[in-house]
Design a protein around this motif. Sequence first.
Motif, mmCIF file in Angstrom:
data_model
loop_
_atom_site.group_PDB
_atom_site.id
_atom_site.type_symbol
_atom_site.label_atom_id
_atom_site.label_comp_id
_atom_site.label_asym_id
_atom_site.label_seq_id
_atom_site.Cartn_x
_atom_site.Cartn_y
_atom_site.Cartn_z
ATOM 1 N N ALA A 1 24.437 -54.436 22.854
ATOM 2 C CA ALA A 1 23.054 -54.131 22.240
ATOM 3 C C ALA A 1 23.228 -53.566 20.937
ATOM 4 O O ALA A 1 22.273 -53.896 20.072
ATOM 5 N N ILE A 2 24.002 -52.815 20.716
ATOM 6 C CA ILE A 2 24.708 -52.294 19.450
ATOM 7 C C ILE A 2 26.085 -52.126 19.054
ATOM 8 O O ILE A 2 26.839 -51.451 20.286
ATOM 9 N N HIS A 3 26.551 -52.522 17.961
ATOM 10 C CA HIS A 3 27.941 -52.004 18.009
ATOM 11 C C HIS A 3 28.309 -52.368 16.319
ATOM 12 O O HIS A 3 27.241 -52.536 15.694
ATOM 13 N N GLY A 4 29.258 -51.893 16.108
ATOM 14 C CA GLY A 4 29.597 -51.887 14.382
ATOM 15 C C GLY A 4 29.999 -53.322 13.837
ATOM 16 O O GLY A 4 30.088 -53.497 12.616
ATOM 17 N N GLY A 5 29.823 -54.574 14.815
ATOM 18 C CA GLY A 5 30.024 -55.932 14.199
ATOM 19 C C GLY A 5 28.543 -56.526 13.716
ATOM 20 O O GLY A 5 27.752 -56.241 13.747
ATOM 21 N N HIS A 6 28.960 -58.006 13.855
ATOM 22 C CA HIS A 6 27.560 -58.685 13.786
ATOM 23 C C HIS A 6 26.864 -58.848 15.000
ATOM 24 O O HIS A 6 27.312 -59.272 16.198
ATOM 25 N N TYR B 1 14.565 -57.019 21.306
ATOM 26 C CA TYR B 1 15.749 -56.173 20.621
ATOM 27 C C TYR B 1 15.014 -55.207 19.606
ATOM 28 O O TYR B 1 15.557 -54.222 19.373
ATOM 29 N N ARG B 2 13.852 -55.413 18.956
ATOM 30 C CA ARG B 2 13.445 -54.353 17.930
ATOM 31 C C ARG B 2 12.949 -53.134 18.760
ATOM 32 O O ARG B 2 13.117 -52.043 18.578
ATOM 33 N N ALA B 3 12.411 -53.453 20.015
ATOM 34 C CA ALA B 3 12.078 -52.508 21.019
ATOM 35 C C ALA B 3 13.354 -51.553 21.048
ATOM 36 O O ALA B 3 13.277 -50.272 21.304
ATOM 37 N N THR B 4 14.283 -52.069 21.511
ATOM 38 C CA THR B 4 15.684 -51.649 22.012
ATOM 39 C C THR B 4 16.297 -50.765 20.774
ATOM 40 O O THR B 4 16.607 -49.454 20.940
ATOM 41 N N MET B 5 16.052 -51.204 19.563
ATOM 42 C CA MET B 5 16.425 -50.578 18.425
ATOM 43 C C MET B 5 15.958 -49.328 18.275
ATOM 44 O O MET B 5 16.206 -48.201 17.811
ATOM 45 N N ARG B 6 14.442 -49.400 18.300
ATOM 46 C CA ARG B 6 13.643 -48.086 18.162
ATOM 47 C C ARG B 6 14.072 -47.134 19.291
ATOM 48 O O ARG B 6 14.148 -45.890 18.853
ATOM 49 N N ARG B 7 14.349 -47.390 20.354
ATOM 50 C CA ARG B 7 14.749 -46.728 21.635
ATOM 51 C C ARG B 7 15.891 -46.014 21.242
ATOM 52 O O ARG B 7 16.147 -44.778 21.216
ATOM 53 N N LEU B 8 17.062 -46.620 20.609
ATOM 54 C CA LEU B 8 18.273 -46.252 20.316
ATOM 55 C C LEU B 8 18.334 -45.210 19.192
ATOM 56 O O LEU B 8 19.223 -44.193 19.201
ATOM 57 N N ILE B 9 17.328 -45.360 18.259
ATOM 58 C CA ILE B 9 17.331 -44.367 17.251
ATOM 59 C C ILE B 9 16.900 -42.856 17.647
ATOM 60 O O ILE B 9 17.564 -42.018 17.293
ATOM 61 N N HIS C 1 31.917 -55.011 20.966
ATOM 62 C CA HIS C 1 32.689 -55.460 19.874
ATOM 63 C C HIS C 1 33.111 -54.441 18.603
ATOM 64 O O HIS C 1 32.180 -53.537 18.778
ATOM 65 N N ALA C 2 34.226 -54.857 18.077
ATOM 66 C CA ALA C 2 34.369 -53.850 16.702
ATOM 67 C C ALA C 2 34.873 -52.503 17.388
ATOM 68 O O ALA C 2 34.671 -52.188 18.392
ATOM 69 N N ASP C 3 34.780 -51.639 16.185
ATOM 70 C CA ASP C 3 35.305 -50.252 16.493
ATOM 71 C C ASP C 3 34.039 -49.469 16.917
ATOM 72 O O ASP C 3 33.204 -49.576 16.823
ATOM 73 N N SER C 4 34.309 -48.291 17.636
ATOM 74 C CA SER C 4 33.447 -47.187 18.036
ATOM 75 C C SER C 4 32.688 -46.640 16.925
ATOM 76 O O SER C 4 33.567 -46.538 15.874
ATOM 77 N N ARG D 1 22.503 -45.077 14.490
ATOM 78 C CA ARG D 1 21.155 -45.331 14.015
ATOM 79 C C ARG D 1 20.924 -46.005 12.857
ATOM 80 O O ARG D 1 19.802 -46.590 12.571
ATOM 81 N N GLU D 2 21.991 -45.916 11.925
ATOM 82 C CA GLU D 2 21.762 -46.647 10.556
ATOM 83 C C GLU D 2 21.813 -48.052 11.113
ATOM 84 O O GLU D 2 20.843 -48.844 10.424
ATOM 85 N N ILE D 3 22.751 -48.566 11.879
ATOM 86 C CA ILE D 3 22.602 -50.097 12.083
ATOM 87 C C ILE D 3 21.269 -50.530 12.812
ATOM 88 O O ILE D 3 20.699 -51.451 12.365
ATOM 89 N N ALA D 4 20.535 -49.552 13.432
ATOM 90 C CA ALA D 4 19.191 -49.944 14.205
ATOM 91 C C ALA D 4 18.269 -49.804 13.331
ATOM 92 O O ALA D 4 17.329 -50.786 13.461
#
Length: 223
Positions: free
Chosen positions: A164-169, A182-190, A201-204, A211-214
Amino acid sequence: MLTEPFVTDYCRANIWLVHGRDLDMLVDTGLGICPLAPELDTTPGKPLLAVATHVHLDHVGSLHEFSWRAGPRIEAPFFETMPDEATYAHMFRNFPGDVSELPYPGWSSAGYAIRPAPLHRLLDEGEVIDLGDRRFTVLHLPGHSPGSIGLFDELDGTLFSGDAIHGGHLVDDMPDCDRTAYRATMRRLIDLPVRVAHGGHADSIDGARMREIAQDYLRRNGG
């Protein structure tokens, strides 16, 4: 955190083992080109729950190795047969640069297949996985896939976020992706009080970076 070091970056996923007082939890199981269970630091006789955050190939390849399996109810029928159209296993067959070292002589990705791994526990939004000394709430975080889930420790702010969210692509262009969801998920994560996110994927990443990524995703995809 474990990973499959010789697998191409595109298909290499993070595998997380969480030790609890009464129960250990394994979050995702990689591609499964080598046995995973023998590599885990577990206590004989102690229960282990293997949780799949979603049904894509790089998260369910070794799921069949474990006798107690959980995953999102929405995708549960796919775990019964692991069809290519749900797992995308066909993407790994003859993938350029699939591995940098063969798991055993004569191995070829052309024969790659995922063994069925029917779920014993179907996870819905709001359910809790109780390890005895830690509790993880299931969050439905669709977009990357219809049933994608995260596991959130509300006491210490730890989120296992899958893809759902991580530091990679972030991938949102496969057939089962849904950018509106996906947009709704990003708003929730913020708005979620995450201290650290351990992704697929990628580092923690810490909560601020998450929140920046979202927010960046929303800017690039129409809010």
